[in-house]
Every structure is written in structure tokens, then in C-alpha cells.
Design an enzyme around this catalytic site. Structure first.
Site, PDB file in Angstrom:
ATOM      1  N   GLY A 201       0.839  -1.191   0.000  1.00 17.98           N
ATOM      2  CA  GLY A 201       0.000   0.000   0.000  1.00 17.98           C
ATOM      3  C   GLY A 201       0.871   1.236   0.000  1.00 17.98           C
ATOM      4  N   ARG A 202       0.326   2.341   0.498  1.00 18.67           N
ATOM      5  CA  ARG A 202       1.079   3.589   0.480  1.00 18.67           C
ATOM      6  C   ARG A 202       2.337   3.516   1.328  1.00 18.67           C
ATOM      7  NH1 ARG A 202      -4.581   6.721   1.214  1.00 18.67           N
ATOM      8  NH2 ARG A 202      -4.749   4.982   2.659  1.00 18.67           N
ATOM      9  N   ILE A 203       2.240   2.902   2.499  1.00 18.03           N
ATOM     10  CA  ILE A 203       3.428   2.760   3.342  1.00 18.03           C
ATOM     11  C   ILE A 203       4.378   1.740   2.739  1.00 18.03           C
ATOM     12  CG2 ILE A 203       4.241   1.982   5.596  1.00 18.03           C
ATOM     13  CD1 ILE A 203       1.703   3.200   6.812  1.00 18.03           C
TER      14      ILE A 203
ATOM     15  N   ARG B 199      -3.570  -8.786  -1.993  1.00 18.03           N
ATOM     16  CA  ARG B 199      -4.730  -9.574  -2.419  1.00 18.03           C
ATOM     17  C   ARG B 199      -5.032  -9.343  -3.890  1.00 18.03           C
ATOM     18  NH1 ARG B 199      -8.884  -7.895   2.250  1.00 18.03           N
ATOM     19  NH2 ARG B 199      -7.732  -5.962   1.921  1.00 18.03           N
TER      20      ARG B 199
ATOM     21  N   ILE C   6       5.906  -3.728  10.797  1.00 17.00           N
ATOM     22  CA  ILE C   6       5.530  -2.363  11.175  1.00 17.00           C
ATOM     23  C   ILE C   6       4.021  -2.170  11.006  1.00 17.00           C
ATOM     24  CG2 ILE C   6       7.757  -1.245  10.848  1.00 17.00           C
ATOM     25  CD1 ILE C   6       5.099  -1.058   8.150  1.00 17.00           C
TER      26      ILE C   6
ATOM     27  N   ARG D 282       0.648  -4.465  12.404  1.00 19.79           N
ATOM     28  CA  ARG D 282      -0.018  -4.736  13.673  1.00 19.79           C
ATOM     29  C   ARG D 282       0.528  -6.040  14.239  1.00 19.79           C
ATOM     30  NH1 ARG D 282      -1.396  -0.182  13.588  1.00 19.79           N
ATOM     31  NH2 ARG D 282      -3.497   0.704  13.754  1.00 19.79           N
TER      32      ARG D 282
ATOM     33  N   ASP E 168       8.218  -3.516  15.466  1.00 24.91           N
ATOM     34  CA  ASP E 168       7.741  -2.272  16.059  1.00 24.91           C
ATOM     35  C   ASP E 168       6.372  -2.451  16.692  1.00 24.91           C
ATOM     36  OD1 ASP E 168       7.871   0.569  16.586  1.00 24.91           O
ATOM     37  OD2 ASP E 168       6.441   0.869  14.958  1.00 24.91           O
TER      38      ASP E 168
ATOM     39  N   GLU F  31       0.334  -5.182  23.271  1.00 20.47           N
ATOM     40  CA  GLU F  31       1.207  -4.073  23.652  1.00 20.47           C
ATOM     41  C   GLU F  31       0.429  -3.057  24.486  1.00 20.47           C
ATOM     42  OE1 GLU F  31       1.150  -1.277  19.716  1.00 20.47           O
ATOM     43  OE2 GLU F  31       2.314  -3.120  19.500  1.00 20.47           O
TER      44      GLU F  31
ATOM     45  N   HIS G  91       6.570   0.512  19.362  1.00 20.15           N
ATOM     46  CA  HIS G  91       5.546   1.066  18.462  1.00 20.15           C
ATOM     47  C   HIS G  91       5.798   2.565  18.231  1.00 20.15           C
ATOM     48  CE1 HIS G  91       1.163   0.390  16.986  1.00 20.15           C
ATOM     49  NE2 HIS G  91       1.814   1.229  16.185  1.00 20.15           N
ATOM     50  N   VAL G  92       6.944   2.850  17.623  1.00 18.79           N
ATOM     51  CA  VAL G  92       7.347   4.242  17.399  1.00 18.79           C
ATOM     52  C   VAL G  92       7.373   4.600  15.910  1.00 18.79           C
ATOM     53  CG1 VAL G  92       8.651   4.427  19.544  1.00 18.79           C
ATOM     54  CG2 VAL G  92       9.808   3.597  17.473  1.00 18.79           C
ATOM     55  N   GLY G  93       6.729   3.803  15.067  1.00 16.76           N
ATOM     56  CA  GLY G  93       6.799   4.004  13.628  1.00 16.76           C
ATOM     57  C   GLY G  93       6.519   5.421  13.172  1.00 16.76           C
TER      58      GLY G  93
END
Length: 312
Positions: free
Chosen positions: A153-155, A175, A229, A231, A255, A260, A278-280
Site C-alpha cells: 500500500g502507500r506505506i 490480495r 511495522i 499490527r 515495532d 502491547e 511502536h514508534v513508527g
């Protein structure tokens, strides 16, 4: 009259100041008794400002029957019951795009740290071993290795662009196949088999729960690295821990985790894992931009205009 907005957690001071100025904030995080708070807010609250894992289930929506919009801070909306929101006619928005670069930077740092072992080499220096034991052992280069992006995706695309600049080859699985020059694999197992580093960048939720399982990790192999990065739910965490302990994969850069911030303490003993809390997207600039997009969605809704980033 300022619109009444339930806010579930405190935010950056700059964002909080803007929210306080433009809306009547009903602070759920300050409530001594949740049910009493919701009962008082039920006849007033027209919006909910949710954040990350602090989303909204059907029960919360029913407790706030005047709710018109859930303006969520974060790209992933797996903490929100979207079906329940749609059924009740509640708009749901998120904050995409503005965090792509920082999350992609975080992903690249995990890849670098796993292949080059920078955290371990720093600890080696700090322990005095450089002088007493000699040079740190040789590590592995990024150039020429294949990055498999699970979720382009975008990330994922922002990460792929950075990885290419480091000389890595790119493959991906979605998918739905995309129009891109990157090589496509039809399933996660094939992708893992064909890459050196498996980068998990899929959305969370039931559709991707434990998408990285024993079969995928077996395909990745003893020299492979997994980086997550997305979930914590996207990886079968007990299986990952076992594979890391038994060196059935080379390592993991993480991450995100299940449960968490109370992550499994077995991770702490692993020397073949790099762990981030979790500092992405956790920079001042990005978090402010995310907060402002959340605010702008609320502004648009209460001005009778289309919201900027509608999910439902």
C-alpha cells in the site's frame, strides 16, 4: 455552541489546545467511573476522537446514541467496529498518508539494524569488548538482497522506494495485483520463499490475523528476517518466538506486538531480535500532522462539508 466531542486519551499539547478551542471536549480518560461518564455524555456527544488501539466497539456506540462521527487518529481502524458504525450511520475517518515517510524510515532502520546488527555492535563497544576481544564480527549487507513487501500500500511503497535506494530488489504480495514494476508473488508463502527480508505492512484486523504463520516462516528459512511495522496481530507471535529461539529464522525486527504495551517478556532475552515500542510514526512533526487531519475531519463534518478521509 461548540460541538460536544468525547476524547478517549490525551494528545500532543499543540493538538489538544486546538481541540479545546474549537470543541467542547468530554474527556473519557479523566472519568472516575466510565459508565457514569457515558450516561452523562449520551445526550450530548456528537463525535468521538479515538486513537490507535483506543477505538470504538458497538457497545460504546450504543452508549453514545447521538454519535455522528468517529474521527480516528491512525491509519489502521481495526480497533473500530466498522460494521457497527455503518449500521448506525456513523462516519468513520482516519489519518492516512501524513505518516508514510516516518513509518517507512522506521522500517528501514529495522532492516538495517537486523542485517548490520548496529544495536548489538554498539553494546559490544559499550561493554569494552572492542579493546579486549577485537573487532565486532562481520554482518550482512543490504545491497543485492530481496525485500518481500507483504502489503504494498502507500506505506509499503514508501518502504520499497527506500529499500531500492539501498540496492535491494523488491517483490510483493497483495490480495490484488498492482500495476507496478515490482515482481508479484501470488501468496505470502511464495513471497517468503523468494525474499531475504519479509516486511509486513498489511492492515490489521480479522482478514490478516496471523497471516505470517509457521508455513510462511518455514518458507522464509534459517537465513531470513521478518520485519513488522503493521499490527502485532498479523504474526503468529508464539510461533515467531519459537522460531527465533530455535534459530529457524535468522531474526526479527518488530515495532508492533500482541497485547502491547504488555508484550511477551520472552522477547527480551532474544539476541536475534530488534524491538521498538511502536514508534513508527512517533515524531513531533508526523504526530502533529496526524492530529491536524483528525481535527480537520471534525471541522469538515460540523461545517456540513464532506470529511477528508472517510473510511465508512
Amino acid at each position: 455552541m461548540k460541538p460536544d466531542v468525547v476524547i478517549v486519551t490525551p494528545v500532543l499539547p499543540r493538538t489538544q489546545e486546538i481541540l479545546e478551542k474549537e470543541f467542547n471536549l468530554l474527556k473519557l480518560y479523566e472519568a472516575a467511573e466510565r459508565e457514569a461518564f457515558l450516561k452523562q455524555a449520551a445526550s450530548r456527544a456528537r463525535a468521538l476522537a479515538s486513537f490507535g488501539a483506543w477505538g470504538a466497539d458497538a457497545k460504546l456506540m450504543d452508549a453514545l446514541p447521538k454519535l455522528e462521527i468517529i474521527s480516528h487518529f491512525g491509519v489502521g481502524v481495526d480497533s473500530i467496529d466498522l460494521a457497527a458504525a455503518k449500521q448506525r450511520g456513523i462516519i468513520v475517518t482516519n489519518t492516512p498518508d501524513v505518516l508514510n515517510d516516518c513509518v517507512a524510515d522506521t522500517a528501514m532502520s529495522l532492516i538495517l539494524n537486523m542485517l548490520r546488527e548496529f544495536p548489538q555492535s554498539e553494546q559490544y563497544l559499550r561493554s569494552g569488548y572492542w579493546a579486549s576481544r577485537g573487532m565486532y564480527p562481520l554482518t550482512r549487507a543490504l545491497g543485492g538482497r530481496t525485500l518481500g513487501v507483504l502489503g504494498l500500500g502507500r506505506i509499503g511503497e514508501a518502504i520499497a522506494k527506500r529499500a531500492e535506494a539501498f540496492g535491494m530488489k523488491i517483490r510483493y504480495h497483495n490480495r490484488t495485483k498492482k500495476k507496478t514494476r515490482y515482481a508479484y508473488d501470488p501468496d505470502p508463502v511464495s513471497l517468503a520463499k523468494n525474499c531475504d527480508v519479509l516486511l509486513v505492512a498489511t492492515p490489521g484486523g480479522s482478514g490478516t490475523a496471523k497471516i505470517v504463520n509457521a508455513q510462511v516462516l518455514d518458507a522464509l528459512g534459517a537465513q531470513g528476517i521478518v520485519v513488522n511495522i503493521s499490527r502485532g496481530s498479523t504474526i503468529d507471535e508464539p510461533t515467531l518466538l519459537r522460531y527465533l529461539r530455535e534459530r529457524r529464522i535468522a531474526g526479527a525486527g518488530l515495532d508492533v506486538f500482541e497485547n502491547e504495551p504488555n508484550i511477551n517478556p520472552e522477547f527480551f532475552a532474544l539476541q536475534n531480535a530488534v524491538l521498538y515500542p511502536h514508534v513508527g510514526s512517533a515524531t513531533q512533526e508526523t504526530r502533529f500532522a496526524m492530529g491536524m487531519l483528525q481535527v480537520d475531519n471534525l471541522r469538515a463534518h460540523f461545517a456540513g462539508k464532506p470529511v477528508l478521509t472517510r473510511v465508512v
